[in-house]
Scaffold this active site. Structure first.
Site, PDB file in Angstrom:
ATOM      1  N   HIS A  92       0.967  -1.213   0.013  1.00 45.47           N
ATOM      2  CA  HIS A  92      -0.068  -0.163   0.025  1.00 45.47           C
ATOM      3  C   HIS A  92       1.099   1.220  -0.249  1.00 45.47           C
ATOM      4  O   HIS A  92       1.064   2.060   0.998  1.00 45.47           O
ATOM      5  CB  HIS A  92      -0.900  -0.095   0.997  1.00 45.47           C
ATOM      6  CG  HIS A  92      -2.027  -1.178   0.768  1.00 45.47           C
ATOM      7  ND1 HIS A  92      -2.611  -1.526   1.844  1.00 45.47           N
ATOM      8  CD2 HIS A  92      -2.588  -1.584  -0.254  1.00 45.47           C
ATOM      9  CE1 HIS A  92      -3.675  -2.496   1.717  1.00 45.47           C
ATOM     10  NE2 HIS A  92      -3.486  -2.454   0.194  1.00 45.47           N
ATOM     11  N   GLU A 187      -5.291  -8.690   2.541  1.00 43.43           N
ATOM     12  CA  GLU A 187      -4.656  -9.837   3.527  1.00 43.43           C
ATOM     13  C   GLU A 187      -5.824 -10.647   4.323  1.00 43.43           C
ATOM     14  O   GLU A 187      -5.699 -12.004   4.676  1.00 43.43           O
ATOM     15  CB  GLU A 187      -3.539  -9.270   4.320  1.00 43.43           C
ATOM     16  CG  GLU A 187      -3.024 -10.400   5.318  1.00 43.43           C
ATOM     17  CD  GLU A 187      -2.263  -9.884   6.373  1.00 43.43           C
ATOM     18  OE1 GLU A 187      -1.624  -8.694   6.415  1.00 43.43           O
ATOM     19  OE2 GLU A 187      -2.373 -10.396   7.646  1.00 43.43           O
ATOM     20  N   THR A 253      -1.941  -9.133   9.924  1.00 38.47           N
ATOM     21  CA  THR A 253      -0.718  -8.981  10.693  1.00 38.47           C
ATOM     22  C   THR A 253      -0.440  -7.374  11.225  1.00 38.47           C
ATOM     23  O   THR A 253       0.449  -7.262  11.730  1.00 38.47           O
ATOM     24  CB  THR A 253       0.500  -9.469   9.752  1.00 38.47           C
ATOM     25  OG1 THR A 253       0.156  -8.583   8.556  1.00 38.47           O
ATOM     26  CG2 THR A 253       0.516 -10.785   9.650  1.00 38.47           C
ATOM     27  N   ASN A 323      -1.397  -0.757   8.297  1.00 40.57           N
ATOM     28  CA  ASN A 323      -0.241  -0.586   9.575  1.00 40.57           C
ATOM     29  C   ASN A 323       0.024   1.015   9.865  1.00 40.57           C
ATOM     30  O   ASN A 323      -0.022   1.298  10.931  1.00 40.57           O
ATOM     31  CB  ASN A 323       0.924  -1.199   9.467  1.00 40.57           C
ATOM     32  CG  ASN A 323       1.842  -0.641   8.379  1.00 40.57           C
ATOM     33  OD1 ASN A 323       2.788   0.158   8.483  1.00 40.57           O
ATOM     34  ND2 ASN A 323       1.570  -1.133   7.186  1.00 40.57           N
TER      35      ASN A 323
HETATM   36  S1  SF4 Z   1       4.009  -5.471   7.580  1.00 39.79           S
HETATM   37 FE1  SF4 Z   1       4.347  -7.805   8.305  1.00 39.79          FE
HETATM   38  S2  SF4 Z   1       3.034  -9.097   7.423  1.00 39.79           S
HETATM   39 FE2  SF4 Z   1       2.891  -7.261   6.253  1.00 39.79          FE
HETATM   40  S3  SF4 Z   1       4.509  -7.543   4.595  1.00 39.79           S
HETATM   41 FE3  SF4 Z   1       5.463  -6.321   6.283  1.00 39.79          FE
HETATM   42  S4  SF4 Z   1       6.556  -8.119   7.402  1.00 39.79           S
HETATM   43 FE4  SF4 Z   1       4.922  -9.116   6.170  1.00 39.79          FE
END
Ligand code: SF4
Length: 415
Positions: A92, A187, A253, A323
């Site tokens: 992203h 995901e 995750t 994230n």
């Molecule tokens: S945020 Fe974590 S799960 Fe997602 S791509 Fe990066 S290491 Fe992998």
């Protein structure tokens, strides 16, 4: 070269040099070398005189993102005569995705699964890259049926696969898998698909939805309501009377660690109340959260940022990045926080354009720089943001302070 970080091995990836940073990346690397065991999550203070930055201890590209970037650029290099597709955005981040598109990669779907290119267009010798989020078994099988090789350029992050393995284990032990995740996120859709192969599965977005699900465990709501409330978010054949007696929780995750913990604690307590603490194991699988190391590190580093006395926070990342939005959420607990996807959003020393992820809309704020000196700014980014972008944001701000010390001078002291 490989480096040992905590209990797993970190590879050095071959990614284009223009994603590597000569300022914040160097500072981050210097901190990493001084603290290989990751004991110190305090920010680095960059004191330029009239402006100071609190740079997070952990931010930016993670293992899965660098792995996906390396594989995607390699796929282009190795297949100059073929059409290279990405199932959806590789990560992203707008800049990375645009660069890949400029080099000829085409995206088949958007983040929510809306199709841009019909499956009918794909030919057996086309190259299809699976993004870091992974994909559903349905899409994987569809590609295999078309004779397309899917493993050669599969960039699914090993930390996402770890969640799938955890779900599989829960299924083998006859637990229903409750997935804490954003239902439309690639995901979570992929994890749901892999989980539903082995066990009944259902997705909850947050604590509020966990409590809604709890009502069915307690038998307070009937199953017709379940199929309305959790439409599209339960596996086929799901029977709320039968499949909510024995559950385990996994998560996307990149969720907020404290929220996943609260949801798991909620179901643990609910099962203990319902069946008695002595029978808890029969009804609740006590698994640790399935957040990845990058999410944990970045969130822990953000908690340390909250200990500072900054004037405001700048969080850099893609507006659809899960994230990054959680880092914004944490910063907002204490600071006025501006979520920006590039330095271009800082229009002048008086105007900043930023994203309100609660309302999913852009906003404009004037007078964002306080008049007091020094101005103290938190600076961090999400796991899909190149460090060069963080550099550019910092340089853009420094440009408003001609009397500031030079970057070279500061680097000479710090690294
Ligand atoms: S945020 Fe974590 S799960 Fe997602 S791509 Fe990066 S290491 Fe992998």
């Amino acid at each position: 070269m490989q480096l040992v970080r905590n209990s797993f091995v970190i590879k050095k990836f071959n990614i284009p040099a223009y994603y590597r940073s000569s300022v914040t990346g160097r500072i981050k690397e210097s901190r990493r070398i001084k603290d290989l065991r990751k004991q110190d999550f305090s920010p680095t203070v960059l004191d330029f005189g009239p402006v100071q930055f609190y740079l997070a201890r952990h931010f930016g590209f993670c293992y899965g993102v660098e792995n996906a970037i390396e594989i995607s650029y390699r796929a282009l290099e190795e297949n100059p005569d073929k059409q290279v597709y990405l199932l959806s955005q590789m990560i992203h981040n707008q800049e990375v995705n645009e660069d890949l598109q400029n080099r000829g990669i085409k995206f088949i779907m958007d983040t929510d699964g809306k199709q841009f290119i019909s499956w009918d267009v794909l030919k057996p010798d086309d190259i299809v890259i699976i993004p870091a989020f992974g994909t559903t078994l349905e899409v994987e099988n569809l590609l295999l049926d078309k004779g397309i090789e899917v493993q050669k350029y599969n960039t699914t992050c090993p930390f996402v696969e770890k969640v799938w393995n955890r779900s599989e284990k829960l299924g083998e032990e006859s637990y229903t898998v409750i997935i804490h995740g954003k239902p439309k996120h690639e995901e979570t859709r992929a994890t749901f698909s892999h989980s539903a192969k082995n066990a009944p599965a259902v997705i909850v977005r947050d604590m509020e939805e966990a409590k809604q699900l709890g009502e069915y465990i307690l038998g307070r709501k009937n199953q017709d309501e379940f199929f309305k409330e959790f439409a599209w978010r339960h596996s086929e054949g799901f029977d709320p009377r039968e499949h909510l007696q024995r559950v385990g929780v996994v998560n996307q995750t990149t969720m907020l660690a404290t929220e996943t913990q609260a949801i798991a604690d909620y179901f643990r307590q609910l099962m203990a109340d319902q069946y008695g603490s002595e029978n808890l194991k029969e009804h609740f699988a006590d698994t640790r959260d399935t957040l990845c190391y990058a999410t944990n590190d970045n969130q822990d580093a953000t908690y340390e940022l909250l200990e500072t006395d900054a004037d405001f926070a700048l969080v850099v990342g893609g507006y659809n990045s899960s994230n990054t939005s959680h880092i914004v959420e944490l910063c907002e607990r204490k600071f006025k926080t501006y979520f920006i996807n590039s330095e271009r959003e800082i229009r002048s020393n008086d105007e900043i354009h930023h994203f309100d992820y609660h309302r999913k809309e852009k906003k404009i704020t004037n007078h964002f720089l306080p008049s007091s000196r020094p101005v103290k700014i938190i600076l961090t980014s999400g796991a899909s943001c190149p460090d060069t972008l963080v550099d550019r944001v910092m340089m853009r701000i420094l440009g408003f302070f001609p009397e500031a010390r030079s970057v070279e001078m500061l680097l000479a002291e710090l690294v």
